[in-house]
Design a protein around this motif. Sequence first.
Motif, PDB file in Angstrom:
ATOM      1  N   PRO A  77       0.758  -1.168  -0.033  1.00  0.00           N
ATOM      2  CA  PRO A  77       0.059   0.037  -0.021  1.00  0.00           C
ATOM      3  C   PRO A  77       1.059   1.116   0.007  1.00  0.00           C
ATOM      4  O   PRO A  77       2.006   1.474   0.564  1.00  0.00           O
ATOM      5  N   SER A  78       0.386   2.073  -0.714  1.00  0.00           N
ATOM      6  CA  SER A  78       0.956   3.699  -0.699  1.00  0.00           C
ATOM      7  C   SER A  78       1.011   4.121   0.564  1.00  0.00           C
ATOM      8  O   SER A  78       0.037   3.868   1.467  1.00  0.00           O
ATOM      9  N   ARG A  83      -2.540   5.987   5.129  1.00  0.00           N
ATOM     10  CA  ARG A  83      -3.210   6.994   6.105  1.00  0.00           C
ATOM     11  C   ARG A  83      -4.697   6.918   6.160  1.00  0.00           C
ATOM     12  O   ARG A  83      -5.170   7.261   6.930  1.00  0.00           O
ATOM     13  N   ASN A  84      -5.189   6.503   4.791  1.00  0.00           N
ATOM     14  CA  ASN A  84      -6.674   6.543   4.908  1.00  0.00           C
ATOM     15  C   ASN A  84      -7.321   5.195   5.671  1.00  0.00           C
ATOM     16  O   ASN A  84      -8.456   5.206   5.612  1.00  0.00           O
ATOM     17  N   LEU A  85      -6.335   4.313   5.844  1.00  0.00           N
ATOM     18  CA  LEU A  85      -7.090   2.885   6.591  1.00  0.00           C
ATOM     19  C   LEU A  85      -7.532   3.525   7.880  1.00  0.00           C
ATOM     20  O   LEU A  85      -6.959   4.216   8.558  1.00  0.00           O
ATOM     21  N   PRO A  97       9.073  -5.019   3.093  1.00  0.00           N
ATOM     22  CA  PRO A  97       9.404  -4.341   4.539  1.00  0.00           C
ATOM     23  C   PRO A  97      10.850  -3.837   4.281  1.00  0.00           C
ATOM     24  O   PRO A  97      11.434  -2.882   5.033  1.00  0.00           O
ATOM     25  N   HIS A  98      11.965  -4.877   3.498  1.00  0.00           N
ATOM     26  CA  HIS A  98      13.023  -4.589   3.238  1.00  0.00           C
ATOM     27  C   HIS A  98      13.528  -3.374   2.451  1.00  0.00           C
ATOM     28  O   HIS A  98      14.529  -2.740   2.833  1.00  0.00           O
ATOM     29  N   LEU A  99      12.472  -2.792   1.907  1.00  0.00           N
ATOM     30  CA  LEU A  99      12.777  -1.707   0.779  1.00  0.00           C
ATOM     31  C   LEU A  99      12.115  -0.412   1.273  1.00  0.00           C
ATOM     32  O   LEU A  99      12.920   0.534   0.749  1.00  0.00           O
ATOM     33  N   ASP A 100      11.309  -0.510   2.208  1.00  0.00           N
ATOM     34  CA  ASP A 100      10.763   1.003   2.442  1.00  0.00           C
ATOM     35  C   ASP A 100      10.492   1.015   4.237  1.00  0.00           C
ATOM     36  O   ASP A 100       9.569   0.937   4.486  1.00  0.00           O
ATOM     37  N   PRO A 101      11.530   1.320   4.959  1.00  0.00           N
ATOM     38  CA  PRO A 101      11.169   1.514   6.245  1.00  0.00           C
ATOM     39  C   PRO A 101      10.161   2.621   6.735  1.00  0.00           C
ATOM     40  O   PRO A 101       9.531   2.380   7.718  1.00  0.00           O
ATOM     41  N   GLU A 102      10.044   3.501   6.077  1.00  0.00           N
ATOM     42  CA  GLU A 102       9.087   4.598   6.133  1.00  0.00           C
ATOM     43  C   GLU A 102       7.513   4.028   6.025  1.00  0.00           C
ATOM     44  O   GLU A 102       6.614   4.318   6.988  1.00  0.00           O
ATOM     45  N   ARG A 103       7.469   3.182   5.227  1.00  0.00           N
ATOM     46  CA  ARG A 103       6.120   2.373   4.785  1.00  0.00           C
ATOM     47  C   ARG A 103       5.756   1.697   6.259  1.00  0.00           C
ATOM     48  O   ARG A 103       4.552   1.397   6.843  1.00  0.00           O
ATOM     49  N   THR A 104       6.763   0.802   6.724  1.00  0.00           N
ATOM     50  CA  THR A 104       6.586   0.034   8.073  1.00  0.00           C
ATOM     51  C   THR A 104       6.239   0.887   9.315  1.00  0.00           C
ATOM     52  O   THR A 104       5.373   0.783   9.960  1.00  0.00           O
ATOM     53  N   ARG A 105       7.201   2.001   9.311  1.00  0.00           N
ATOM     54  CA  ARG A 105       6.913   2.836  10.254  1.00  0.00           C
ATOM     55  C   ARG A 105       5.530   3.407  10.322  1.00  0.00           C
ATOM     56  O   ARG A 105       4.914   3.318  11.502  1.00  0.00           O
ATOM     57  N   LEU A 106       5.069   3.872   9.296  1.00  0.00           N
ATOM     58  CA  LEU A 106       3.594   4.543   9.146  1.00  0.00           C
ATOM     59  C   LEU A 106       2.500   3.396   9.556  1.00  0.00           C
ATOM     60  O   LEU A 106       1.663   3.523  10.266  1.00  0.00           O
ATOM     61  N   LEU A 107       2.841   1.954   9.017  1.00  0.00           N
ATOM     62  CA  LEU A 107       2.072   1.030   9.401  1.00  0.00           C
ATOM     63  C   LEU A 107       1.766   0.575  11.075  1.00  0.00           C
ATOM     64  O   LEU A 107       0.738   0.378  11.585  1.00  0.00           O
ATOM     65  N   ALA A 361      -0.661  -3.660  16.736  1.00  0.00           N
ATOM     66  CA  ALA A 361      -0.905  -3.102  17.928  1.00  0.00           C
ATOM     67  C   ALA A 361       0.052  -1.965  18.301  1.00  0.00           C
ATOM     68  O   ALA A 361       0.667  -1.816  19.441  1.00  0.00           O
ATOM     69  N   GLY A 362       0.696  -1.261  17.170  1.00  0.00           N
ATOM     70  CA  GLY A 362       1.721  -0.389  17.391  1.00  0.00           C
ATOM     71  C   GLY A 362       3.054  -0.872  17.535  1.00  0.00           C
ATOM     72  O   GLY A 362       3.987  -0.215  18.056  1.00  0.00           O
ATOM     73  N   GLU A 363       3.373  -2.008  17.158  1.00  0.00           N
ATOM     74  CA  GLU A 363       4.568  -2.747  17.388  1.00  0.00           C
ATOM     75  C   GLU A 363       5.048  -3.391  15.964  1.00  0.00           C
ATOM     76  O   GLU A 363       4.194  -3.771  15.116  1.00  0.00           O
ATOM     77  N   ILE A 364       6.369  -3.335  15.674  1.00  0.00           N
ATOM     78  CA  ILE A 364       6.695  -4.137  14.587  1.00  0.00           C
ATOM     79  C   ILE A 364       7.145  -5.517  14.960  1.00  0.00           C
ATOM     80  O   ILE A 364       8.204  -5.607  15.861  1.00  0.00           O
ATOM     81  N   ARG A 365       6.407  -6.514  14.443  1.00  0.00           N
ATOM     82  CA  ARG A 365       6.602  -7.796  15.059  1.00  0.00           C
ATOM     83  C   ARG A 365       7.538  -8.643  14.334  1.00  0.00           C
ATOM     84  O   ARG A 365       8.184  -9.775  15.054  1.00  0.00           O
TER      85      ARG A 365
END
Length: 377
Positions: A77-78, A83-85, A97-107, A361-365
């Motif tokens: 997802p972009s 943000r719209n979810l 997840p290995h390509l875009d830390p920002e996406r994972t951070r936002l998730l 739940a706000g954590e990276i598993r």
Amino acid sequence: MAVTIAVLRETSPNERRVALTPEVAKKLKGRGASILVEQGAGTSAGFGDVQYRDAEIVSGAGATLERSDVLLKVQPPSLEEIRNLREGSIVVGYLQPHLDPERTRLLRERKITAFAMELLPRTTRAQAMDVLSSQAAVAGYKAVLIAAEASPKFFPMLTTAAGTIRPSKVLVVGAGVAGLQAIATARRLGAQVEGFDVRPETKEQIESLGAKFLDLGVSAAGSGGYARELTAEEREQQQRALAEHLKGIDVVVTTAAVPGRKAPRIITGAMVSGMKLGAVIVDIAAETGGNVEGTEAGKTVVTDNGVSLIGPVNLAASAPIHASEMYSRNLYNFLELSLKDGAITLDWDDELIAKTCLTHAGEIRHEPTRQLVESAQ
């Protein structure tokens, strides 16, 4: 209240697949879920809106997302989609997840429960959910068709009034799902096929398809179905033997890859320089750095000695109907672990759910991704 499962129109360049087919939408509805499909989501994959009889067609991604509990995706997802979810909703698909830390951070920040299907444990029980395998099968098939089109030779032996045409010699490097499909396809086209893999257990699989196993004297059996990294001495021995063998090969298809890591370099520029004029190499791993030195993702490079290096991208999307059907069934089989009576209940004691989870739940598993995100801050 019934869970609402949604699918969007994929917007990544050259992506023609859809994460939910009409067939699977019907199955999910039968399990008590409500289905939302963004208008035109399946069109490029060959599924018109009218075929989604068991879903509600919604105009626009934003309107679809704000009502969804579970979002099914092919490409990640972009940031705007995340943000719209709704906070606490679920995303299932390729997440890279290995390509875009920002996406994972936002998730993580949005408290999205994200399941990255490429993290799915590769066990017998997980086979029906294995998106890497289903999509690799498409890539292996298409890679050989690309090679056959580009080759200046016929693949099969032909007996003609003008004499006998000898079959092309094809070498497939890597005997995972993509490699085995490539071997099978090249055999169907009539080529003389060899398969190479450093894992000795693949010999039987290669030979079962009617191909010859190329033994270069190096074994690198690893864990989890992947090869271990070769030592410097083993790599040198392998490269010497492979360089000599490539001199007589007409077509090479390379398929070696490890999810989340750069593709292993197997064929060097010097090896390519020793190949015959008109030889063709199709490097399926071009998007992750390539198995072949000189390969460029999305391009065909012709070397000084007349060897064509082809670096196709997103091959699975080039057969979108069947690729989507397999991918969508994979996701259904994964959702089936948690979907009961129209509701999603996640069993964290199930390793398929726990190990596929990227954020919750706000954590990276996923620990390697957590370390990556923290190091990028």
